[in-house]
Motif scaffolding. Structure first.
Motif, PDB file in Angstrom:
ATOM      1  N   VAL A 190      80.221  13.838  74.154  1.00 34.11           N
ATOM      2  CA  VAL A 190      80.052  15.205  73.329  1.00 34.11           C
ATOM      3  C   VAL A 190      78.754  15.706  73.261  1.00 34.11           C
ATOM      4  O   VAL A 190      77.911  14.346  73.490  1.00 34.11           O
ATOM      5  N   ASP A 191      78.181  16.801  73.015  1.00 36.11           N
ATOM      6  CA  ASP A 191      76.736  16.799  72.978  1.00 36.11           C
ATOM      7  C   ASP A 191      76.233  16.546  71.640  1.00 36.11           C
ATOM      8  O   ASP A 191      76.707  16.806  70.582  1.00 36.11           O
ATOM      9  N   ALA A 192      75.160  15.870  71.770  1.00 43.18           N
ATOM     10  CA  ALA A 192      74.313  15.633  70.522  1.00 43.18           C
ATOM     11  C   ALA A 192      73.022  16.359  70.552  1.00 43.18           C
ATOM     12  O   ALA A 192      72.024  15.985  71.267  1.00 43.18           O
ATOM     13  N   ALA A 193      73.002  17.477  70.059  1.00 47.81           N
ATOM     14  CA  ALA A 193      71.920  18.524  70.250  1.00 47.81           C
ATOM     15  C   ALA A 193      70.728  18.263  69.087  1.00 47.81           C
ATOM     16  O   ALA A 193      71.009  18.028  67.961  1.00 47.81           O
ATOM     17  N   PHE A 194      69.525  18.198  69.480  1.00 47.48           N
ATOM     18  CA  PHE A 194      68.230  18.113  68.820  1.00 47.48           C
ATOM     19  C   PHE A 194      68.343  19.305  67.864  1.00 47.48           C
ATOM     20  O   PHE A 194      68.325  20.480  68.254  1.00 47.48           O
ATOM     21  N   ASP A 195      68.270  19.029  66.449  1.00 40.39           N
ATOM     22  CA  ASP A 195      68.475  20.182  65.704  1.00 40.39           C
ATOM     23  C   ASP A 195      67.032  20.174  64.592  1.00 40.39           C
ATOM     24  O   ASP A 195      66.450  21.426  64.524  1.00 40.39           O
ATOM     25  N   ARG A 196      66.235  19.038  64.280  1.00 41.46           N
ATOM     26  CA  ARG A 196      65.136  19.057  63.492  1.00 41.46           C
ATOM     27  C   ARG A 196      64.673  17.867  63.262  1.00 41.46           C
ATOM     28  O   ARG A 196      65.191  16.683  63.706  1.00 41.46           O
ATOM     29  N   THR A 197      63.526  17.684  62.780  1.00 42.83           N
ATOM     30  CA  THR A 197      63.058  16.430  62.167  1.00 42.83           C
ATOM     31  C   THR A 197      62.980  16.514  60.788  1.00 42.83           C
ATOM     32  O   THR A 197      63.131  17.361  59.846  1.00 42.83           O
ATOM     33  N   GLU A 198      63.331  15.157  60.307  1.00 46.37           N
ATOM     34  CA  GLU A 198      63.472  14.817  58.635  1.00 46.37           C
ATOM     35  C   GLU A 198      63.000  13.577  58.541  1.00 46.37           C
ATOM     36  O   GLU A 198      62.943  12.857  59.143  1.00 46.37           O
TER      37      GLU A 198
END
Length: 306
Positions: free
Chosen positions: A164-172
């Motif tokens: 499935v897609d693992a989409a980049f969301d943010r840095t943390e």
């Protein structure tokens, strides 16, 4: 002194240049690969509501999960690494945290055999002679590649049985380390709740990846499973324990230090220091050869003065 120091500097400079070139061109291909021998135990904890078949209601309990993942060095080779992963989710009664498949507190248990490319970290179903019962995998499975990017990656979800897609969301920030957070969303995917029992699966995972090494430093999962008629069968929220996150951060600091030493500092010190040492050696040897000529000129001037 110049006769000794000049050749020494030339030799040192040559050594440093070779070391720098190795760090620039050879080291990344060696150290930016999944090691052949890895043994990791990952601990998670959270809450879960599990269907009580006698009442038809969800019963909430604290839970823990254990994942034991290790390489099979006998099956692995220079390009591909074989993995054996065993995991369980148990109701937490406050005692010793171990997997017990005979316990009524067991929620799920699984055994997974797969192989991944040592550079890309993508599943590889062809290169190794895996057991016949090994399920083919797709995408990333248990880590990201070295030098992870801010993009969408295919990620293996064992419950769905596909990537499935693992989409980049943010840095943390995780324990002082900047991570890339990838978000996996699955909505009402058809699955078997239990053997022969159809249902659906909804999940939101967030995976916190240290981009230089591709190591997963934290992971959260909020998932629900429903019977075909919509009856909730499982409502689960789980994440790495605080101790697990701290251990991962500590281990990753050492890994990044080694990577930087071999792929960043070694080329800089080797190439820069080598060039300076060779230059200094050449100047010293040239100065040493010119000294006798200068001395002879001084003698000629002294003679003319007399």
């Amino acid at each position: 002194m110049r006769k000794i120091l000049g050749p020494v500097l030339l030799g040192l400079g040559g050594f440093l240049l070779i070391a720098g070139l190795l760090g620039l061109f050879w080291a990344p291909g060696v150290v930016e690969k999944t090691p052949e021998q890895v043994e990791t135990i990952t601990m998670l904890e959270g809450q879960a509501g599990k269907l009580d078949t006698s009442t038809g209601e969800l019963v909430e309990n604290p839970i823990f999960a254990i994942s034991d993942t290790r390489t099979d060095t006998d099956l692995s080779d220079d390009q591909t690494v074989a993995w054996l992963s065993t995991s369980c989710v148990m109701i937490d009664r406050g005692g010793e945290r171990v997997c017990d498949e005979d316990s009524e507190d067991l929620i799920t248990a699984s055994v997974d055999i797969f192989a991944t490319d040592r550079v890309t970290a993508l599943a590889d179903n062809e290169s190794l002679d895996l057991p016949a019962d090994a399920l083919p995998h797709e995408g990333l499975v248990n880590k990201w590649p070295f030098g992870a990017e801010q993009k969408t990656y295919p990620y293996w979800d064992g419950t769905v049985g596909s990537a499935v897609d693992a989409a980049f969301d943010r840095t943390e920030d995780v324990g002082g380390i900047e991570t890339y957070v990838y978000r996996v969303e699955i909505d009402e995917a058809p699955i078997e709740i239990a053997e022969g029992v159809p249902g659906t699966y909804t999940s939101v995972k967030e995976i916190f990846v240290e981009p230089q090494t591709g190591a997963i430093l934290n992971q959260t999962d909020d998932q629900q499973r429903y019977l075909a008629d919509g009856t909730p069968a499982l409502d689960l929220q789980i994440a790495f324990t605080d101790d697990q996150v701290a251990q991962g951060v500590d281990d990753n600091g050492g890994d990044r230090l080694l990577l930087d030493a071999l792929t960043v500092y070694l080329p800089i010190i080797g190439l820069g220091g080598g060039a300076l040492a060779i230059l200094a050696g050449v100047l010293l040897m040239r100065g040493g050869r010119q000294a006798p000529a200068g001395h002879s000129r001084k003698q000629e001037l002294a003679g003319a003065a007399r």
